[in-house]
Design a protein around this motif. Structure first.
Motif, PDB file in Angstrom:
ATOM      1  N   GLY A   1      -2.502   2.650  -5.064  1.00 25.13           N
ATOM      2  CA  GLY A   1      -2.352   4.095  -4.904  1.00 25.13           C
ATOM      3  C   GLY A   1      -1.089   4.603  -5.568  1.00 25.13           C
ATOM      4  O   GLY A   1      -0.249   3.845  -6.067  1.00 25.13           O
ATOM      5  N   GLY A   2      -0.996   5.929  -5.612  1.00 26.94           N
ATOM      6  CA  GLY A   2       0.207   6.569  -6.143  1.00 26.94           C
ATOM      7  C   GLY A   2       0.402   6.418  -7.637  1.00 26.94           C
ATOM      8  O   GLY A   2       1.519   6.561  -8.123  1.00 26.94           O
ATOM      9  N   VAL A   3      -0.669   6.104  -8.393  1.00 29.38           N
ATOM     10  CA  VAL A   3      -0.503   5.946  -9.848  1.00 29.38           C
ATOM     11  C   VAL A   3      -1.329   6.946 -10.645  1.00 29.38           C
ATOM     12  O   VAL A   3      -1.402   6.856 -11.860  1.00 29.38           O
TER      13      VAL A   3
ATOM     14  N   ILE B   1      -6.574   7.982   7.106  1.00 27.97           N
ATOM     15  CA  ILE B   1      -7.596   6.930   6.950  1.00 27.97           C
ATOM     16  C   ILE B   1      -6.924   5.586   7.211  1.00 27.97           C
ATOM     17  O   ILE B   1      -5.696   5.469   7.150  1.00 27.97           O
ATOM     18  N   ARG B   2      -7.727   4.587   7.477  1.00 29.70           N
ATOM     19  CA  ARG B   2      -7.152   3.251   7.676  1.00 29.70           C
ATOM     20  C   ARG B   2      -6.771   2.636   6.339  1.00 29.70           C
ATOM     21  O   ARG B   2      -7.423   2.854   5.324  1.00 29.70           O
ATOM     22  N   ASN B   3      -5.731   1.851   6.369  1.00 29.70           N
ATOM     23  CA  ASN B   3      -5.288   1.115   5.182  1.00 29.70           C
ATOM     24  C   ASN B   3      -6.181  -0.102   4.997  1.00 29.70           C
ATOM     25  O   ASN B   3      -5.951  -1.147   5.581  1.00 29.70           O
ATOM     26  N   SER B   4      -7.210   0.038   4.166  1.00 27.66           N
ATOM     27  CA  SER B   4      -8.100  -1.109   3.921  1.00 27.66           C
ATOM     28  C   SER B   4      -7.645  -1.911   2.707  1.00 27.66           C
ATOM     29  O   SER B   4      -7.905  -3.109   2.613  1.00 27.66           O
ATOM     30  N   ASN B   5      -6.942  -1.257   1.775  1.00 27.10           N
ATOM     31  CA  ASN B   5      -6.590  -1.969   0.539  1.00 27.10           C
ATOM     32  C   ASN B   5      -5.663  -3.156   0.775  1.00 27.10           C
ATOM     33  O   ASN B   5      -5.785  -4.177   0.100  1.00 27.10           O
TER      34      ASN B   5
ATOM     35  N   GLU C   1      -1.253   9.061   4.087  1.00 27.22           N
ATOM     36  CA  GLU C   1      -2.484   9.202   4.888  1.00 27.22           C
ATOM     37  C   GLU C   1      -2.869   7.918   5.611  1.00 27.22           C
ATOM     38  O   GLU C   1      -3.810   7.910   6.395  1.00 27.22           O
ATOM     39  N   LEU C   2      -2.142   6.837   5.354  1.00 26.83           N
ATOM     40  CA  LEU C   2      -2.614   5.537   5.846  1.00 26.83           C
ATOM     41  C   LEU C   2      -2.161   5.243   7.266  1.00 26.83           C
ATOM     42  O   LEU C   2      -1.001   5.466   7.628  1.00 26.83           O
TER      43      LEU C   2
ATOM     44  N   ALA D   1       0.866  -1.179   0.000  1.00 24.64           N
ATOM     45  CA  ALA D   1       0.000   0.000   0.000  1.00 24.64           C
ATOM     46  C   ALA D   1       0.900   1.226   0.000  1.00 24.64           C
ATOM     47  O   ALA D   1       2.000   1.200   0.561  1.00 24.64           O
ATOM     48  N   THR D   2       0.454   2.284  -0.674  1.00 29.57           N
ATOM     49  CA  THR D   2       1.228   3.523  -0.666  1.00 29.57           C
ATOM     50  C   THR D   2       0.350   4.655  -0.140  1.00 29.57           C
ATOM     51  O   THR D   2      -0.859   4.653  -0.367  1.00 29.57           O
TER      52      THR D   2
ATOM     53  N   GLY E   1      -5.614   3.649  -6.110  1.00 38.12           N
ATOM     54  CA  GLY E   1      -5.747   3.656  -4.655  1.00 38.12           C
ATOM     55  C   GLY E   1      -7.170   3.564  -4.131  1.00 38.12           C
ATOM     56  O   GLY E   1      -7.398   3.067  -3.024  1.00 38.12           O
ATOM     57  N   ASN E   2      -8.145   4.046  -4.903  1.00 42.56           N
ATOM     58  CA  ASN E   2      -9.510   4.007  -4.392  1.00 42.56           C
ATOM     59  C   ASN E   2      -9.941   2.555  -4.164  1.00 42.56           C
ATOM     60  O   ASN E   2      -9.731   1.704  -5.033  1.00 42.56           O
TER      61      ASN E   2
ATOM     62  N   ASP F   1       2.173  11.182  -6.523  1.00 42.61           N
ATOM     63  CA  ASP F   1       1.971   9.853  -7.102  1.00 42.61           C
ATOM     64  C   ASP F   1       3.250   9.402  -7.793  1.00 42.61           C
ATOM     65  O   ASP F   1       3.510   9.741  -8.954  1.00 42.61           O
TER      66      ASP F   1
END
Ligand code: AMP
Ligand code: MG
Length: 409
Positions: free
Chosen positions: A250-252, A201-205, A188-189, A184-185, A298-299, A258
């Motif tokens: 994320g980051g793309v 926010i929490r890292n859900s991905n 904010e995580l 994960a990138t 990332g979404n 990004d």
């Protein structure tokens, strides 16, 4: 920007099946067999009784009924696991349990419900006739010794596990599970067990992806979250060759921070970075040190849909699966659906079987790519083609069933 088909073809073209390994029979559930499984034994190994009752000579019971029972002398008792030692002669019977070998001389079994005992079990009172062969399971009727019971390429089911156990296969040869690194990138995580502070926010991905990897048969390895700097992201993405596959989220996109695409171009090769689809157009693909790399958006739902369309088939192919496509079918739209004409849409929806055998589909909630709850409720993705923008209630559309396995109906 390339089409979904082109992207899928590109990601799958470089993928070959991984090596093989031997695992215990139980561990092989869901895996693809890399060699045929041959039986070392007949199943059943001997003629045996399908009932608890009496092994008899059918010819002795002509005319037997409740009013005109036939009495036979009981010569032996044979429970399952024992082997009979006395042949059944005319006028004789052997008391026998389900699974026990049928004695010499007997050619049928009468179920115990049609019998009674006399003389403390020394005499069997038989109140029904039987056909020769009735209630006897024949030697080798399921599997012959030397027969191929399962073939290379088959996916191991629960019944296959049982079959392997029956024919003595303790360590089947299967294809290896890919080790999939998850990165994960994002600055904010925060972790699942932290309460997010301002702007966080929490890292859900990492979790949804790891779950998708497991569900596809892979082994997820969740790496440290990459901060939004070239240096830190590089330090993590360079680890790709330790794994069979690396997936980041994320980051793309086009934001100031990004950096994933830049890092991929510096340390590896970029194949494509944009696919004509929604949610999640910035689907990035390439290799790092020869390891396939996916930079998913990332979404949360864009990540999951990208995984579903591009990563899942790769993980399946690596494990030797030949079916790489989830089942699709037509649905009637329950309401109007609007979209922009530029891209192909994959909308979260619920398909319901109607009494007439057709399916009706309704969106399973709001379609923002940041929202996961409608993804959770969906059993399919509605596939709405590029070039069109309005689909009225009652129109036919295609959906892909994300709740059904590849190769199923
Ligand atoms: P990005 O492409 O990095 O700008 O991310 C797009 C959106 O997805 C932003 O709102 C991010 O906060 C969100 N996002 C990125 N990574 C994750 C993650 N691991 N878990 C949950 N949301 C994320
Ligand atoms: Mg980000």
């Amino acid at each position: 920007m390339i089409s979904v088909e082109e992207a899928r073809e590109k990601v799958l073209s470089g993928i070959t099946v991984l090596g093989t390994e031997r695992v215990s029979t139980l561990e092989s559930i869901g895996r693809v067999l890399a060699s045929d499984i041959v039986s070392d034994i007949d199943v059943a190994p001997f003629d045996n009784s399908a009932m608890d009752g009496y092994a008899v000579r059918a010819g002795d019971l002509a005319g037997a009924s409740e009013l005109t029972p036939v009495r036979l002398r009981v010569v032996e008792h044979v429970p399952a696991g024992a082997f009979p030692t006395i042949a059944v002669g005319p006028g004789e019977a052997t008391r026998i349990m389900t699974g026990a070998p049928v004695p010499e001389g007997a050619d049928a079994v009468v179920m115990v419900e049609r019998t009674a005992e006399e003389d403390e079990g020394a005499v069997a009172v038989i109140m029904a006739t039987v056909r020769a062969g009735e209630n006897i399971r024949r030697k080798a009727e399921d599997v012959r010794s030397g027969e191929v019971v399962l073939s290379a390429g088959e996916v191991v089911s629960a019944a296959a596990v049982g079959l392997m156990a029956a024919v003595g296969c303790a360590m089947p040869l299967v294809y290896r599970r890919p080790r999939v690194a998850i990165v994960a990138t994002g600055d904010e995580l925060v972790a699942i067990d932290e309460y997010p502070g301002p702007g966080k926010i929490r890292n859900s991905n990492s979790y949804s992806l790891a779950a998708q990897v497991l569900d596809a048969g892979g082994e997820p390895i969740v790496l440290e979250v990459a901060r939004d700097t070239v240096e830190h992201t590089t330090s993590i993405l360079t680890r790709a060759p330790e794994f069979d596959l690396m997936v980041s989220t994320g980051g793309v996109s086009m934001g100031d921070y990004d950096v994933v695409k830049d890092v991929l171009e510096q340390i590896g090769k970029m194949d494509f970075w944009k696919v004509a689809m929604r949610p999640g157009a910035p689907q990035t693909h390439g290799t790092i040190g020869g390891t396939p790399f996916f930079g998913l958006p990332g979404n949360p739902t864009s990540t999951m849909v990208g995984f579903e369309l591009f990563v899942r088939p790769v993980i399946l192919k690596m494990q030797g699966h030949s079916a790489l496509d989830r089942p699709r079918h037509a649905v009637t739209l329950a309401h109007d659906v609007k979209k922009k004409p530029d891209r192909r849409y994959f909308l979260r929806a619920t398909a319901t079987l109607q009494a007439d055998g057709t399916y009706i589909a309704a969106l399973s909630g709001a379609q923002s790519s940041a929202m996961l709850s409608s993804m959770h409720r969906a059993n399919c993705l509605l596939i709405l083609p590029e070039g069109e923008s309005f689909f009225p209630q009652g129109a036919l559309a295609e959906c892909v069933r994300i709740d059904r396995k590849e190769g199923s109906e």
